[in-house]
Design a protein around this motif. Structure first.
Motif, mmCIF file in Angstrom:
data_model
loop_
_atom_site.group_PDB
_atom_site.id
_atom_site.type_symbol
_atom_site.label_atom_id
_atom_site.label_comp_id
_atom_site.label_asym_id
_atom_site.label_seq_id
_atom_site.Cartn_x
_atom_site.Cartn_y
_atom_site.Cartn_z
ATOM 1 N N SER A 1 39.666 49.340 40.734
ATOM 2 C CA SER A 1 39.739 47.848 40.771
ATOM 3 C C SER A 1 41.123 47.373 40.852
ATOM 4 C CB SER A 1 39.178 47.309 39.179
ATOM 5 O OG SER A 1 37.958 47.902 39.195
ATOM 6 N N SER A 2 41.302 46.078 41.229
ATOM 7 C CA SER A 2 42.528 45.519 41.567
ATOM 8 C C SER A 2 42.664 44.279 40.431
ATOM 9 C CB SER A 2 42.548 44.585 42.821
ATOM 10 O OG SER A 2 41.690 43.638 42.835
ATOM 11 N N VAL A 3 43.737 43.595 40.349
ATOM 12 C CA VAL A 3 44.006 42.732 39.258
ATOM 13 C C VAL A 3 43.244 41.376 39.681
ATOM 14 C CG1 VAL A 3 45.620 40.747 38.701
ATOM 15 C CG2 VAL A 3 46.366 43.108 38.867
ATOM 16 N N ALA A 4 43.045 41.034 40.954
ATOM 17 C CA ALA A 4 42.151 39.930 41.481
ATOM 18 C C ALA A 4 40.549 40.248 40.927
ATOM 19 C CB ALA A 4 42.340 39.735 43.001
ATOM 20 N N LEU A 5 40.042 41.355 41.245
ATOM 21 C CA LEU A 5 38.745 41.986 40.818
ATOM 22 C C LEU A 5 38.340 41.823 39.251
ATOM 23 C CD1 LEU A 5 35.955 42.887 41.528
ATOM 24 C CD2 LEU A 5 36.839 45.179 41.559
ATOM 25 N N VAL A 6 39.646 42.295 38.556
ATOM 26 C CA VAL A 6 39.429 42.033 36.893
ATOM 27 C C VAL A 6 39.211 40.427 36.606
ATOM 28 C CG1 VAL A 6 40.479 42.666 34.813
ATOM 29 C CG2 VAL A 6 40.368 44.344 36.608
ATOM 30 N N LYS A 7 40.193 39.956 37.242
ATOM 31 C CA LYS A 7 40.089 38.426 36.942
ATOM 32 C C LYS A 7 38.838 37.846 37.313
ATOM 33 C CE LYS A 7 42.227 34.363 35.675
ATOM 34 N NZ LYS A 7 41.247 33.374 36.213
ATOM 35 N N ARG A 8 37.985 38.334 38.271
ATOM 36 C CA ARG A 8 36.828 37.351 39.018
ATOM 37 C C ARG A 8 36.039 37.935 37.735
ATOM 38 N NH1 ARG A 8 38.587 38.740 44.096
ATOM 39 N NH2 ARG A 8 37.373 40.553 44.260
ATOM 40 N N ILE A 9 35.863 39.151 37.367
ATOM 41 C CA ILE A 9 34.988 39.750 36.236
ATOM 42 C C ILE A 9 35.164 38.975 35.026
ATOM 43 C CG2 ILE A 9 34.262 41.527 34.874
ATOM 44 C CD1 ILE A 9 35.185 43.477 37.266
ATOM 45 N N TYR A 10 36.370 38.768 34.570
ATOM 46 C CA TYR A 10 36.773 37.815 33.511
ATOM 47 C C TYR A 10 36.181 36.503 33.404
ATOM 48 C CZ TYR A 10 38.830 34.584 30.457
ATOM 49 O OH TYR A 10 39.176 33.340 29.824
ATOM 50 N N ASP A 11 36.321 35.932 34.703
ATOM 51 C CA ASP A 11 35.946 34.502 35.137
ATOM 52 C C ASP A 11 34.106 34.501 34.982
ATOM 53 O OD1 ASP A 11 38.442 33.551 35.184
ATOM 54 O OD2 ASP A 11 38.403 33.935 37.613
ATOM 55 N N VAL A 12 33.503 35.284 35.537
ATOM 56 C CA VAL A 12 32.235 35.327 35.379
ATOM 57 C C VAL A 12 31.591 35.401 34.119
ATOM 58 C CG1 VAL A 12 29.961 36.595 36.033
ATOM 59 C CG2 VAL A 12 31.966 36.039 37.983
ATOM 60 N N LEU A 13 32.113 36.477 33.468
ATOM 61 C CA LEU A 13 31.799 36.740 32.037
ATOM 62 C C LEU A 13 32.192 35.530 31.100
ATOM 63 C CD1 LEU A 13 32.623 40.446 31.358
ATOM 64 C CD2 LEU A 13 30.266 39.225 32.253
ATOM 65 N N ASN A 14 33.191 35.018 31.209
ATOM 66 C CA ASN A 14 33.545 34.007 30.391
ATOM 67 C C ASN A 14 32.802 32.724 30.779
ATOM 68 O OD1 ASN A 14 35.708 32.564 28.595
ATOM 69 N ND2 ASN A 14 36.330 31.336 30.443
ATOM 70 N N SER A 15 32.439 32.296 31.786
ATOM 71 C CA SER A 15 31.719 31.191 32.333
ATOM 72 C C SER A 15 30.316 31.502 31.722
ATOM 73 C CB SER A 15 31.890 31.133 33.803
ATOM 74 O OG SER A 15 31.206 32.098 34.442
ATOM 75 N N ARG A 16 29.809 32.513 31.607
ATOM 76 C CA ARG A 16 28.381 32.759 31.115
ATOM 77 C C ARG A 16 28.323 32.886 29.758
ATOM 78 N NH1 ARG A 16 24.807 33.219 35.680
ATOM 79 N NH2 ARG A 16 23.172 33.030 33.930
#
Length: 305
Positions: A236-251
Protein backbone atom coordinates in the motif's frame (compact mmCIF):
# COMPACT_ATOMS: atom_id res chain seq x y z
CA UNK A 1 16.40 -1.68 -7.06
CA UNK A 2 15.35 -5.25 -7.88
CA UNK A 3 13.02 -7.32 -5.75
CA UNK A 4 15.82 -9.52 -4.43
CA UNK A 5 17.48 -6.45 -2.96
CA UNK A 6 14.19 -5.07 -1.66
CA UNK A 7 13.23 -8.21 0.25
CA UNK A 8 16.75 -9.06 1.35
CA UNK A 9 17.05 -9.67 5.06
CA UNK A 10 19.79 -9.48 7.64
CA UNK A 11 21.55 -12.81 8.19
CA UNK A 12 22.52 -12.05 11.75
CA UNK A 13 21.31 -9.83 14.57
CA UNK A 14 22.47 -6.29 13.86
CA UNK A 15 23.84 -3.79 16.33
CA UNK A 16 20.81 -2.15 17.91
CA UNK A 17 20.49 1.56 17.24
CA UNK A 18 17.76 3.73 18.68
CA UNK A 19 15.88 5.59 15.99
CA UNK A 20 16.97 9.19 15.93
CA UNK A 21 13.94 11.36 15.43
CA UNK A 22 13.42 14.95 16.43
CA UNK A 23 11.69 15.54 19.77
CA UNK A 24 11.03 11.82 20.39
CA UNK A 25 12.21 9.61 23.23
CA UNK A 26 11.51 5.90 23.33
CA UNK A 27 10.03 4.73 26.61
CA UNK A 28 10.85 1.09 27.30
CA UNK A 29 8.15 0.28 29.83
CA UNK A 30 6.30 -2.96 30.51
CA UNK A 31 3.31 -1.11 32.00
CA UNK A 32 0.11 -1.28 29.97
CA UNK A 33 -3.20 0.48 30.35
CA UNK A 34 -6.79 -0.73 30.19
CA UNK A 35 -7.16 -0.66 26.40
CA UNK A 36 -5.53 -2.78 23.72
CA UNK A 37 -1.85 -2.01 24.07
CA UNK A 38 0.44 -2.08 21.05
CA UNK A 39 4.19 -1.60 21.05
CA UNK A 40 5.73 -1.16 17.61
CA UNK A 41 8.91 -3.22 17.75
CA UNK A 42 9.72 -2.39 14.14
CA UNK A 43 8.13 -0.21 11.47
CA UNK A 44 10.38 -0.75 8.47
CA UNK A 45 10.11 -2.62 5.18
CA UNK A 46 12.69 -5.13 3.96
CA UNK A 47 15.11 -2.53 2.58
CA UNK A 48 16.18 -1.38 6.06
CA UNK A 49 19.59 -2.77 7.01
CA UNK A 50 20.57 -0.81 10.09
CA UNK A 51 21.05 2.92 10.51
CA UNK A 52 20.87 4.76 7.19
CA UNK A 53 22.74 7.81 5.92
CA UNK A 54 20.17 10.09 7.53
CA UNK A 55 20.87 8.66 10.98
CA UNK A 56 17.55 6.86 11.18
CA UNK A 57 16.76 3.22 11.84
CA UNK A 58 13.60 1.21 11.31
CA UNK A 59 13.67 -2.43 12.29
CA UNK A 60 11.63 -4.96 10.32
CA UNK A 61 7.91 -4.59 11.02
CA UNK A 62 6.51 -6.36 14.07
CA UNK A 63 4.35 -5.57 17.09
CA UNK A 64 3.95 -6.71 20.68
CA UNK A 65 0.29 -7.00 21.70
CA UNK A 66 -0.67 -6.34 25.34
CA UNK A 67 2.86 -7.28 26.40
CA UNK A 68 1.72 -10.84 25.71
CA UNK A 69 2.21 -12.05 22.15
CA UNK A 70 3.90 -11.06 18.91
CA UNK A 71 2.82 -10.51 15.34
CA UNK A 72 5.95 -11.22 13.30
CA UNK A 73 9.44 -10.91 14.75
CA UNK A 74 13.12 -10.86 13.85
CA UNK A 75 16.12 -10.30 16.10
CA UNK A 76 16.47 -6.76 14.73
CA UNK A 77 13.66 -5.84 17.14
CA UNK A 78 14.98 -7.57 20.24
CA UNK A 79 16.10 -4.32 21.82
CA UNK A 80 12.58 -2.94 21.46
CA UNK A 81 11.09 -5.57 23.78
CA UNK A 82 10.38 -4.12 27.24
CA UNK A 83 12.53 -5.33 30.09
CA UNK A 84 11.04 -8.36 31.79
CA UNK A 85 8.61 -9.13 28.95
CA UNK A 86 9.15 -12.56 27.37
CA UNK A 87 6.41 -13.45 24.87
CA UNK A 88 6.07 -17.13 24.03
CA UNK A 89 3.39 -16.89 21.31
CA UNK A 90 3.78 -15.51 17.79
CA UNK A 91 1.40 -15.01 14.88
CA UNK A 92 3.05 -14.80 11.45
CA UNK A 93 1.59 -12.79 8.59
CA UNK A 94 3.64 -14.65 5.96
CA UNK A 95 6.96 -16.34 5.24
CA UNK A 96 9.10 -13.47 3.96
CA UNK A 97 12.34 -13.28 5.93
CA UNK A 98 11.75 -9.76 7.25
CA UNK A 99 8.72 -11.16 9.13
CA UNK A 100 9.47 -14.85 9.65
CA UNK A 101 12.70 -16.14 11.20
CA UNK A 102 12.52 -19.43 13.16
CA UNK A 103 16.03 -19.01 14.58
CA UNK A 104 15.19 -15.64 16.08
CA UNK A 105 11.85 -16.92 17.41
CA UNK A 106 13.37 -19.96 19.14
CA UNK A 107 16.22 -17.95 20.60
CA UNK A 108 13.59 -15.60 22.04
CA UNK A 109 11.80 -18.54 23.66
CA UNK A 110 8.71 -18.84 21.46
CA UNK A 111 6.63 -21.93 22.38
CA UNK A 112 3.51 -21.49 20.21
CA UNK A 113 3.47 -20.48 16.54
CA UNK A 114 0.49 -19.58 14.37
CA UNK A 115 0.77 -19.57 10.57
CA UNK A 116 -1.77 -19.87 7.78
CA UNK A 117 -2.68 -23.40 6.71
CA UNK A 118 -1.43 -22.72 3.14
CA UNK A 119 2.22 -22.83 4.27
CA UNK A 120 1.87 -24.83 7.48
CA UNK A 121 4.10 -27.69 6.29
CA UNK A 122 6.89 -25.30 5.34
CA UNK A 123 6.60 -23.51 8.69
CA UNK A 124 6.81 -26.80 10.60
CA UNK A 125 9.77 -28.00 8.54
CA UNK A 126 11.70 -24.76 9.08
CA UNK A 127 11.12 -24.82 12.84
CA UNK A 128 12.04 -28.51 13.08
CA UNK A 129 15.32 -27.88 11.30
CA UNK A 130 16.26 -24.91 13.46
CA UNK A 131 15.14 -26.57 16.71
CA UNK A 132 17.35 -29.54 15.89
CA UNK A 133 20.30 -27.31 15.10
CA UNK A 134 19.90 -25.25 18.28
CA UNK A 135 19.15 -28.28 20.45
CA UNK A 136 15.90 -26.81 21.77
CA UNK A 137 12.33 -28.10 21.98
CA UNK A 138 10.11 -27.85 18.94
CA UNK A 139 7.34 -25.27 19.46
CA UNK A 140 3.69 -26.07 18.91
CA UNK A 141 2.80 -24.92 15.39
CA UNK A 142 -0.89 -24.26 14.76
CA UNK A 143 -2.82 -23.50 11.59
CA UNK A 144 -4.89 -20.37 11.13
CA UNK A 145 -7.99 -20.18 8.93
CA UNK A 146 -9.37 -16.94 7.54
CA UNK A 147 -12.31 -15.62 9.50
CA UNK A 148 -11.89 -18.11 12.37
CA UNK A 149 -11.05 -16.25 15.62
CA UNK A 150 -8.39 -17.35 18.09
CA UNK A 151 -8.51 -16.36 21.76
CA UNK A 152 -5.12 -15.28 23.02
CA UNK A 153 -4.54 -13.56 26.38
CA UNK A 154 -7.93 -11.79 26.49
CA UNK A 155 -7.52 -10.67 22.88
CA UNK A 156 -9.49 -12.18 20.01
CA UNK A 157 -7.28 -12.58 16.95
CA UNK A 158 -9.04 -13.11 13.63
CA UNK A 159 -6.87 -13.90 10.56
CA UNK A 160 -7.86 -12.02 7.40
CA UNK A 161 -6.62 -12.51 3.81
CA UNK A 162 -4.01 -10.03 2.61
CA UNK A 163 -3.20 -8.96 -0.95
CA UNK A 164 0.46 -9.97 -1.01
CA UNK A 165 2.57 -12.77 -2.45
CA UNK A 166 5.67 -14.78 -1.57
CA UNK A 167 7.89 -17.12 -3.56
CA UNK A 168 5.32 -19.84 -2.92
CA UNK A 169 2.44 -18.83 -5.20
CA UNK A 170 0.08 -21.06 -3.16
CA UNK A 171 0.81 -19.27 0.11
CA UNK A 172 -2.05 -17.16 1.41
CA UNK A 173 -0.68 -14.19 3.33
CA UNK A 174 -2.69 -12.74 6.17
CA UNK A 175 -3.20 -9.81 8.49
CA UNK A 176 -5.28 -9.61 11.66
CA UNK A 177 -8.30 -8.13 13.37
CA UNK A 178 -7.52 -7.72 17.08
CA UNK A 179 -10.44 -7.30 19.48
CA UNK A 180 -10.42 -6.58 23.18
CA UNK A 181 -13.61 -5.40 24.79
CA UNK A 182 -14.99 -2.64 22.58
CA UNK A 183 -11.67 -2.04 20.81
CA UNK A 184 -11.54 -3.43 17.25
CA UNK A 185 -8.14 -2.91 15.62
CA UNK A 186 -7.03 -3.97 12.15
CA UNK A 187 -3.27 -4.50 11.87
CA UNK A 188 -2.65 -4.80 8.13
CA UNK A 189 0.81 -5.61 6.83
CA UNK A 190 1.93 -6.68 4.17
CA UNK A 191 -0.96 -5.99 1.80
CA UNK A 192 -2.08 -3.84 -1.10
CA UNK A 193 -5.31 -2.43 0.25
CA UNK A 194 -7.91 -4.44 2.16
CA UNK A 195 -9.38 -7.27 0.07
CA UNK A 196 -13.15 -7.53 0.08
CA UNK A 197 -13.16 -10.90 1.90
CA UNK A 198 -11.05 -9.38 4.67
CA UNK A 199 -13.34 -6.37 4.87
CA UNK A 200 -16.40 -8.62 5.05
CA UNK A 201 -15.00 -10.83 7.83
CA UNK A 202 -13.95 -7.69 9.74
CA UNK A 203 -17.39 -6.11 9.32
CA UNK A 204 -16.20 -3.13 7.26
CA UNK A 205 -17.32 -4.09 3.76
CA UNK A 206 -19.44 -1.05 2.73
CA UNK A 207 -21.84 -3.34 0.85
CA UNK A 208 -22.24 -5.80 3.75
CA UNK A 209 -21.29 -3.69 6.74
CA UNK A 210 -21.17 -4.96 10.31
CA UNK A 211 -19.48 -3.68 13.44
CA UNK A 212 -17.17 -0.68 12.78
CA UNK A 213 -13.50 -0.85 13.65
CA UNK A 214 -12.15 1.62 16.19
CA UNK A 215 -8.47 1.55 15.21
CA UNK A 216 -6.35 0.98 12.11
CA UNK A 217 -2.65 0.27 11.69
CA UNK A 218 -1.77 -0.17 8.05
CA UNK A 219 1.34 -0.64 6.01
CA UNK A 220 2.48 2.12 3.69
CA UNK A 221 5.52 0.79 1.92
CA UNK A 222 5.36 3.61 -0.65
CA UNK A 223 5.51 7.26 0.29
CA UNK A 224 3.61 10.23 -1.07
CA UNK A 225 5.91 10.72 -4.06
CA UNK A 226 5.93 7.05 -5.07
CA UNK A 227 2.31 6.31 -5.91
CA UNK A 228 3.19 5.04 -9.42
CA UNK A 229 5.31 2.10 -8.30
CA UNK A 230 5.22 -1.61 -9.16
CA UNK A 231 5.02 -2.49 -5.46
CA UNK A 232 1.41 -1.30 -5.46
CA UNK A 233 0.43 -4.81 -6.59
CA UNK A 234 1.53 -6.20 -3.21
CA UNK A 235 1.85 -3.18 -0.92
CA UNK A 236 0.00 0.00 0.00
CA UNK A 237 0.93 3.65 -0.47
CA UNK A 238 0.11 6.70 1.61
CA UNK A 239 -2.52 7.71 -0.94
CA UNK A 240 -4.13 4.26 -0.85
CA UNK A 241 -4.32 4.22 2.94
CA UNK A 242 -5.85 7.71 2.88
CA UNK A 243 -8.51 6.55 0.40
CA UNK A 244 -9.31 3.53 2.58
CA UNK A 245 -9.70 5.85 5.56
CA UNK A 246 -11.93 8.21 3.56
CA UNK A 247 -14.25 5.37 2.48
CA UNK A 248 -14.51 3.82 5.94
CA UNK A 249 -14.96 7.19 7.61
CA UNK A 250 -17.66 8.29 5.18
CA UNK A 251 -19.61 5.05 5.73
CA UNK A 252 -19.11 5.21 9.52
CA UNK A 253 -17.22 1.93 9.49
CA UNK A 254 -14.17 3.46 11.17
CA UNK A 255 -15.15 5.11 14.45
CA UNK A 256 -12.05 5.82 16.55
CA UNK A 257 -11.95 7.87 19.74
CA UNK A 258 -11.53 11.56 19.06
CA UNK A 259 -8.02 12.49 17.92
CA UNK A 260 -6.74 8.95 17.38
CA UNK A 261 -4.57 8.67 14.24
CA UNK A 262 -4.40 5.97 11.60
CA UNK A 263 -0.89 4.63 12.17
CA UNK A 264 1.38 3.76 9.24
CA UNK A 265 4.00 1.02 9.42
CA UNK A 266 6.21 -1.04 7.06
CA UNK A 267 7.78 2.13 5.64
CA UNK A 268 10.42 1.61 2.97
CA UNK A 269 13.70 3.40 3.58
CA UNK A 270 14.06 4.30 -0.10
CA UNK A 271 10.43 5.41 -0.59
CA UNK A 272 9.86 7.75 2.38
CA UNK A 273 11.37 10.84 3.92
CA UNK A 274 12.56 11.06 7.49
CA UNK A 275 10.30 10.70 10.50
CA UNK A 276 10.40 14.47 10.97
CA UNK A 277 9.31 15.01 7.37
CA UNK A 278 6.53 12.45 7.70
CA UNK A 279 5.31 14.13 10.89
CA UNK A 280 4.75 17.38 8.98
CA UNK A 281 3.73 16.11 5.54
CA UNK A 282 1.31 13.22 6.07
CA UNK A 283 -2.36 14.04 5.51
CA UNK A 284 -4.60 13.94 8.57
CA UNK A 285 -5.36 11.61 10.33
CA UNK A 286 -2.40 9.51 9.09
CA UNK A 287 0.65 9.32 11.34
CA UNK A 288 3.89 7.42 10.84
CA UNK A 289 4.62 5.00 13.67
CA UNK A 290 8.22 4.57 14.79
CA UNK A 291 10.17 1.84 16.54
CA UNK A 292 9.37 1.78 20.26
CA UNK A 293 6.12 3.74 19.95
CA UNK A 294 3.52 2.54 22.44
CA UNK A 295 -0.20 3.13 21.92
CA UNK A 296 -2.99 2.13 24.28
CA UNK A 297 -6.00 1.91 22.00
CA UNK A 298 -9.20 2.83 23.86
CA UNK A 299 -12.84 2.20 22.96
CA UNK A 300 -14.95 4.96 21.48
CA UNK A 301 -17.48 5.73 24.25
CA UNK A 302 -19.95 7.04 21.66
CA UNK A 303 -20.49 3.56 20.16
CA UNK A 304 -20.57 1.43 23.27
CA UNK A 305 -23.75 -0.56 23.78
Amino acid sequence: MNRRTFIGVATAAMTAAVQKTAAKKLVLSSTIGTGLHIRFLGTGAADWQGVDGRGEHRRFSSILVDNSFLIDYTAQAKDMLPSGVAPTVIFYTHSHGDHFNPTDALQLGIKTVYCHSSWYDTCVSRFQSVASTLGVSMPQVLKTTFGVPIEQSNVTVTPLPANHATGNIQEQTQFFLLEKGDVRLIYATDTSGIPVRAARWAGIDPENSGTPITALIMESTMGMNYEVNFRLFTHSSVALVKRIYDVLNSRKLYLPPSGQPVYLTHLARTLHGTQAQLDTQLPSPLKAAYDGLEVDFKPNPAIRD
